[in-house]
Design an enzyme around this catalytic site. Structure first.
Site, PDB file in Angstrom:
ATOM      1  N   THR B 173     -54.292  74.841  26.242  1.00 45.87           N
ATOM      2  CA  THR B 173     -55.379  75.759  25.906  1.00 45.87           C
ATOM      3  C   THR B 173     -55.328  76.949  26.859  1.00 45.87           C
ATOM      4  O   THR B 173     -56.209  77.784  26.871  1.00 45.87           O
ATOM      5  CB  THR B 173     -56.747  75.068  26.092  1.00 45.87           C
ATOM      6  OG1 THR B 173     -56.876  74.696  27.478  1.00 45.87           O
ATOM      7  CG2 THR B 173     -56.868  73.823  25.241  1.00 45.87           C
ATOM      8  N   SER B 188     -52.244  70.688  29.360  1.00 42.76           N
ATOM      9  CA  SER B 188     -53.196  69.583  29.506  1.00 42.76           C
ATOM     10  C   SER B 188     -52.513  68.305  29.060  1.00 42.76           C
ATOM     11  O   SER B 188     -51.443  68.343  28.453  1.00 42.76           O
ATOM     12  CB  SER B 188     -54.415  69.815  28.624  1.00 42.76           C
ATOM     13  OG  SER B 188     -54.966  71.083  28.845  1.00 42.76           O
ATOM     14  N   GLY B 189     -53.165  67.162  29.275  1.00 45.28           N
ATOM     15  CA  GLY B 189     -52.606  65.924  28.747  1.00 45.28           C
ATOM     16  C   GLY B 189     -52.922  64.701  29.576  1.00 45.28           C
ATOM     17  O   GLY B 189     -52.034  64.162  30.222  1.00 45.28           O
ATOM     18  N   TRP B 234     -54.604  72.971  33.756  1.00 47.53           N
ATOM     19  CA  TRP B 234     -55.000  73.521  32.454  1.00 47.53           C
ATOM     20  C   TRP B 234     -55.848  74.771  32.568  1.00 47.53           C
ATOM     21  O   TRP B 234     -56.109  75.424  31.572  1.00 47.53           O
ATOM     22  CB  TRP B 234     -55.681  72.458  31.607  1.00 47.53           C
ATOM     23  CG  TRP B 234     -56.855  71.776  32.248  1.00 47.53           C
ATOM     24  CD1 TRP B 234     -56.819  70.733  33.133  1.00 47.53           C
ATOM     25  CD2 TRP B 234     -58.237  72.068  32.054  1.00 47.53           C
ATOM     26  NE1 TRP B 234     -58.086  70.363  33.496  1.00 47.53           N
ATOM     27  CE2 TRP B 234     -58.971  71.169  32.843  1.00 47.53           C
ATOM     28  CE3 TRP B 234     -58.924  73.004  31.279  1.00 47.53           C
ATOM     29  CZ2 TRP B 234     -60.365  71.179  32.896  1.00 47.53           C
ATOM     30  CZ3 TRP B 234     -60.307  73.009  31.329  1.00 47.53           C
ATOM     31  CH2 TRP B 234     -61.012  72.113  32.130  1.00 47.53           C
ATOM     32  N   ASN B 252     -56.949  65.549  36.938  1.00 49.33           N
ATOM     33  CA  ASN B 252     -57.153  64.167  37.385  1.00 49.33           C
ATOM     34  C   ASN B 252     -55.886  63.344  37.140  1.00 49.33           C
ATOM     35  O   ASN B 252     -55.076  63.694  36.301  1.00 49.33           O
ATOM     36  CB  ASN B 252     -58.330  63.557  36.631  1.00 49.33           C
ATOM     37  CG  ASN B 252     -58.127  63.614  35.137  1.00 49.33           C
ATOM     38  OD1 ASN B 252     -58.092  64.697  34.563  1.00 49.33           O
ATOM     39  ND2 ASN B 252     -57.955  62.470  34.498  1.00 49.33           N
ATOM     40  N   ASP B 295     -62.182  61.032  35.885  1.00 46.95           N
ATOM     41  CA  ASP B 295     -61.789  62.201  35.090  1.00 46.95           C
ATOM     42  C   ASP B 295     -62.263  63.511  35.708  1.00 46.95           C
ATOM     43  O   ASP B 295     -62.495  64.486  35.020  1.00 46.95           O
ATOM     44  CB  ASP B 295     -62.298  62.088  33.631  1.00 46.95           C
ATOM     45  CG  ASP B 295     -61.677  63.145  32.711  1.00 46.95           C
ATOM     46  OD1 ASP B 295     -60.547  63.580  32.995  1.00 46.95           O
ATOM     47  OD2 ASP B 295     -62.319  63.538  31.738  1.00 46.95           O
ATOM     48  N   ASP B 297     -61.174  66.465  37.471  1.00 49.06           N
ATOM     49  CA  ASP B 297     -60.078  67.289  37.954  1.00 49.06           C
ATOM     50  C   ASP B 297     -60.597  68.277  38.992  1.00 49.06           C
ATOM     51  O   ASP B 297     -61.798  68.412  39.184  1.00 49.06           O
ATOM     52  CB  ASP B 297     -59.433  68.034  36.784  1.00 49.06           C
ATOM     53  CG  ASP B 297     -60.464  68.772  35.953  1.00 49.06           C
ATOM     54  OD1 ASP B 297     -61.246  69.548  36.531  1.00 49.06           O
ATOM     55  OD2 ASP B 297     -60.487  68.556  34.732  1.00 49.06           O
ATOM     56  N   ARG B 322     -65.365  69.752  40.003  1.00 48.72           N
ATOM     57  CA  ARG B 322     -65.985  68.919  38.961  1.00 48.72           C
ATOM     58  C   ARG B 322     -66.640  67.659  39.519  1.00 48.72           C
ATOM     59  O   ARG B 322     -67.603  67.142  38.958  1.00 48.72           O
ATOM     60  CB  ARG B 322     -64.894  68.555  37.948  1.00 48.72           C
ATOM     61  CG  ARG B 322     -65.350  67.800  36.742  1.00 48.72           C
ATOM     62  CD  ARG B 322     -64.340  67.975  35.633  1.00 48.72           C
ATOM     63  NE  ARG B 322     -64.454  67.014  34.570  1.00 48.72           N
ATOM     64  CZ  ARG B 322     -63.695  67.030  33.472  1.00 48.72           C
ATOM     65  NH1 ARG B 322     -62.768  67.957  33.331  1.00 48.72           N
ATOM     66  NH2 ARG B 322     -63.845  66.120  32.549  1.00 48.72           N
TER      67      ARG B 322
END
Lengths: 262, 523
Positions: B173, B188-189, B234, B252, B295, B297, B322
């Protein structure tokens, strides 16, 4: 057929215990038997549009629930329910709408979800889901003491929560922590306008500039916040305060206590 | 005589125009990388507007005194998908993306000039954060991790390259970052156990220049105890031209919720890293989220400011992360100067000697569930903060939130490897003192989370959106609302630029892009 479904629906709605029995009986559903190409098309569209939140395998993901255990999916026939919720979204639960998906795409997506549901329900182990027995680690007596201290100003074990222990699992735990379904209709807005008129109703909307209610007469009314006096009473604020107070042990104890209220 | 003078004046003006105001000239900007070192007022050339990530504009036409008269200049609607992207603008043309789509729009009228639609392949279609401009090209990253270069005048595809293997679970993205002759692109992934990678391409040809791994591919690993994957970059990074360092936040680790499968800190996931943009060589790294299991990051914007810290002028890097931590680093060395929290957290036992948060092991995901604050969406996220030098405030879209996290052996060690659910979240806009992280003011967003970024301007204005229905202009000092417009929930990062002597502010909601400006005076 129609009459039978309606009867079943009435039974499901009236007797929560029956829901579980019905769900248990559906543990090994018949193979859906969709054409492979339809499922594959559905898989591609599902991953693109739904997979980020619901997981590529539809077993739940970063934000979306496990669709293979969804009641809506279980009751869906050929995409009639899945299609509608996908097109309109569930704004209150943070699910976006997908108005651009046409009927054929939705049918394919539904075929994929049903196939995944079948695979998940017939699979051995490896699931990402949370089983009701996973949650039963608390001390119900300690939970009762916690409940008596922190929850009884609004709730009563023999009153509003009587029989709550017939429910179980993640749904009960999540509702105990923060009843999202109730969150939409729990708050009361009271307004006094600049000419002295008073209105009270269920809070329907709030931002810095506008508040709105649905009154007992079913009428929606909105008001500019700079022209009125208003107050909002939300019993769910107590749940938010509670979230900051719970230890993990408290949480599991209270859950165990609620499970004992059958 | 008077007329002659006027004629002469306008002739001189015409002669000077190409140099002074690119937009009025027919000439187009041909060296975007050079312009990025000192971005002109009549453009927004890169995701953050400049290399610092401050998202602070020097434009002063819109002020606290006149902002209440701000009105709509034009509205443009994308024919496909919602807008999460930051619009870029150069030579009077706006470039904006939605998933699989890139558009050029006339910045004066909102009229669409061209539309490029990428070939669609399977992949997550969850958003597209924006394009990058290089001379006569603009770029689009895709749900299957391709980088597509498009001619910015014709809208025709020039070339495309595969950044990472979409079929293995990578998607993109990312709004790429142009640094001289390097186009830095991330992916991302975290639904799969994939090495975290950032790549640099020749912006003209698409030739791969370097790859930096936050977690190594298995065949490159020498340490057999290292089991973590992930750490995808990302979000768009920032850059210090003097130090020639690119700063980027890493994602993450995977498996995401399974702590046991990847003992140790899992470097360089959940980190801020400094890289040489010419070579991809790592200068330093700081882990804001060591061994994350929620999760969270650290992909959020590393904001670069030069300011005093404890009485000494320093080159700083700020990040509201985050996981709820606000950190201040010396960006020359990565030395941690401050670690504190800016939102509710319940998972940390404090910080170690290096300033890294210490995980409470009781808050790793467990079979019966653990109640965690913040939730998976985090104390903040992709929503760009803004730094206002006059007040010293970093203004952040934050949330106090709770989630419940599960992991049991049956969840395995691949991809998500666990389950988590958001319980409750309350969104706020928070102004933090950059030096202490202390809260200066906060404003409720009336929803679980905002989705808008933040822009500040030199006149003391803060532009953003609330979580329900409104674009907002606030007094940066106090957070007081000075203007609002019910355009819907702002879903992108506000930007501003000058065009024809008028300052515009742009914000998007749904598929609509709104351009606001002050009313034109009668001639």
């Amino acid at each position: 057929m129609m009459e039978y479904s309606r009867l079943l629906l009435v039974l499901l709605l009236t007797f929560p215990a029956v829901t579980r029995t019905a769900a248990a009986e559906s543990e090994a559903p018949p193979e859906p038997g969709y054409p492979e190409t339809l499922v594959e098309t559905g898989r591609e569209h599902f991953i693109s549009n739904c997979g980020f939140c619901h997981g590529r395998d539809a077993q739940g993901g970063s934000q979306g629930q496990d669709l293979t255990r969804s009641e809506l999916v279980a009751n869906d026939e050929g995409g009639n329910l899945i299609g509608e919720v996908t097109r309109t979204g569930r704004p209150d639960k943070g699910m976006p709408s997908f108005p651009q998906l046409d009927a054929a795409t939705l049918e394919a997506i539904a075929a994929y979800i049903h196939t995944q549901r079948y695979l998940a329900l017939t699979a051995e182990g490896g699931r990402r889901s949370v089983e009701p027995e996973d949650l039963l680690v608390g001390d119900a007596e300690a939970g009762q003491r916690y409940f008596a201290e922190h929850c009884t100003s609004c709730h009563s074990a023999g009153g509003d929560l009587a029989g709550i222990g017939r429910r179980e699992g993640l749904g009960l735990l999540m509702n105990m922590l923060y009843p999202r379904q109730a969150a939409r209709s729990s708050a009361t807005l009271t307004v006094t306008t600049d000419d002295g008129a008073e209105f009270s109703g269920t809070l329907a909307y709030r931002d810095e500039f506008t508040v709105a209610m649905t009154g007992p007469d079913g009428v929606y009314r909105s008001f500019a916040t700079d022209r009125i006096e208003f107050s909002i009473e939300d019993p769910l604020d107590a749940h938010i305060e509670q979230l900051a107070r719970y230890t993990d042990k408290d949480m599991h104890d209270v859950y165990a206590f609620l499970r004992s209220l059958r | 005589m008077n007329m002659l003078t006027n004629a002469l004046k306008s002739k001189i003006a015409v002669l000077l125009l190409p140099a002074l105001a690119l937009n009025v000239s027919a000439e187009t900007s041909s060296d975007i990388a050079a312009l990025l070192l000192d971005p002109p007022a009549d453009a927004w050339l890169t995701y953050h507007g400049d290399y610092t990530g401050k998202r602070h504009s020097q434009l002063d036409q819109i002020t606290p005194d006149n902002v209440h008269t701000l009105g709509l200049a034009w509205l443009w609607t994308a024919n496909a998908g919602g807008i999460k992207a930051t619009p870029l603008m150069v030579d009077g043309i706006v470039y904006i993306t939605t998933v699989d789509n890139l558009y050029a729009i006339d910045a004066r009228t909102g009229r669409q000039i061209w539309h490029f639609e990428a070939e669609q392949h399977p992949g997550f279609r969850i958003g597209q954060r924006g394009t990058a401009i290089w001379n006569d090209l603009v770029y689009l990253t895709t749900p299957d991790s391709r980088l597509v270069a498009v001619d910015r005048f014709s809208g025709e595809k020039r070339w495309e390259v595969q950044i990472a293997d979409g079929s293995r679970g990578y998607w993109s993205t990312n709004a790429p970052l142009l640094i001289r002759d390097h186009l830095i692109v991330g992916v991302s992934g975290d639904f799969d156990n994939l090495p975290g990678l950032l790549r640099s391409y020749d912006p003209e040809s698409g030739e791969l220049q370097w790859t930096w791994y936050s977690t190594l591919p298995s065949d490159m690993r020498t340490d057999e105890s290292e089991n973590a994957y992930g750490g995808q970059m990302w979000m768009t990074g920032t850059y210090d031209p003097e130090l020639n360092l690119l700063y980027v936040g890493t994602g993450n680790p995977t498996p995401v919720l399974n702590s046991e499968a990847r003992p140790g800190n899992n470097e360089w996931t959940g980190s801020i890293v400094a890289l040489n943009p010419d070579t991809g060589e790592q200068a330093w790294g700081f882990q804001v989220a060591p061994h994350d299991t929620h999760d969270w990051d650290a992909a959020e914007v590393p904001v670069l400011i030069d300011a005093e810290f404890e009485g000494e002028q320093r080159q700083l890097l700020l990040q509201a992360s985050r996981n709820g931590y606000y950190v201040v680093l010396d960006r020359t060395t990565g030395e941690n100067l401050l670690s504190t929290t800016f939102a509710r957290t319940n998972w940390s036992l404090g910080e170690d000697e290096q300033g890294r948060p210490i995980n409470d092991p009781d808050k790793f995901p467990q079979k019966p569930g653990v109640l965690i604050s913040p939730d998976e969406a985090g104390a903040t996220n992709y929503r760009s903060p803004s730094y206002d030098p006059a007040t010293g405030y970093l203004i952040v879209s934050a949330a106090d939130a709770y989630g419940i996290y599960f992991y049991k052996e049956e969840h395995g060690d691949y991809g998500w490897a666990g389950a988590d659910y958001g319980v409750q979240s309350t969104g706020y806009l928070r102004a933090l003192d950059y030096e202490t992280g202390e809260l200066q003011w906060e404003k409720p967003l009336y929803s679980g989370n905002g989705s808008a970024g933040v822009l500040t301007t030199t006149t003391g204005l803060t532009f953003t959106g609330d979580g329900t229905n409104n674009a907002l202009a606030l007094d940066t000092k106090t957070g007081e609302t000075l203007w609002h417009s019910g355009i819907g929930r702002v879903g992108n990062m506000p930007v501003t630029w000058m065009l024809d002597g008028r300052q515009y502010v742009l914000m998007a909601s749904g598929s609509n892009l709104f351009a606001f400006t002050l009313p034109q005076k009668r001639q």
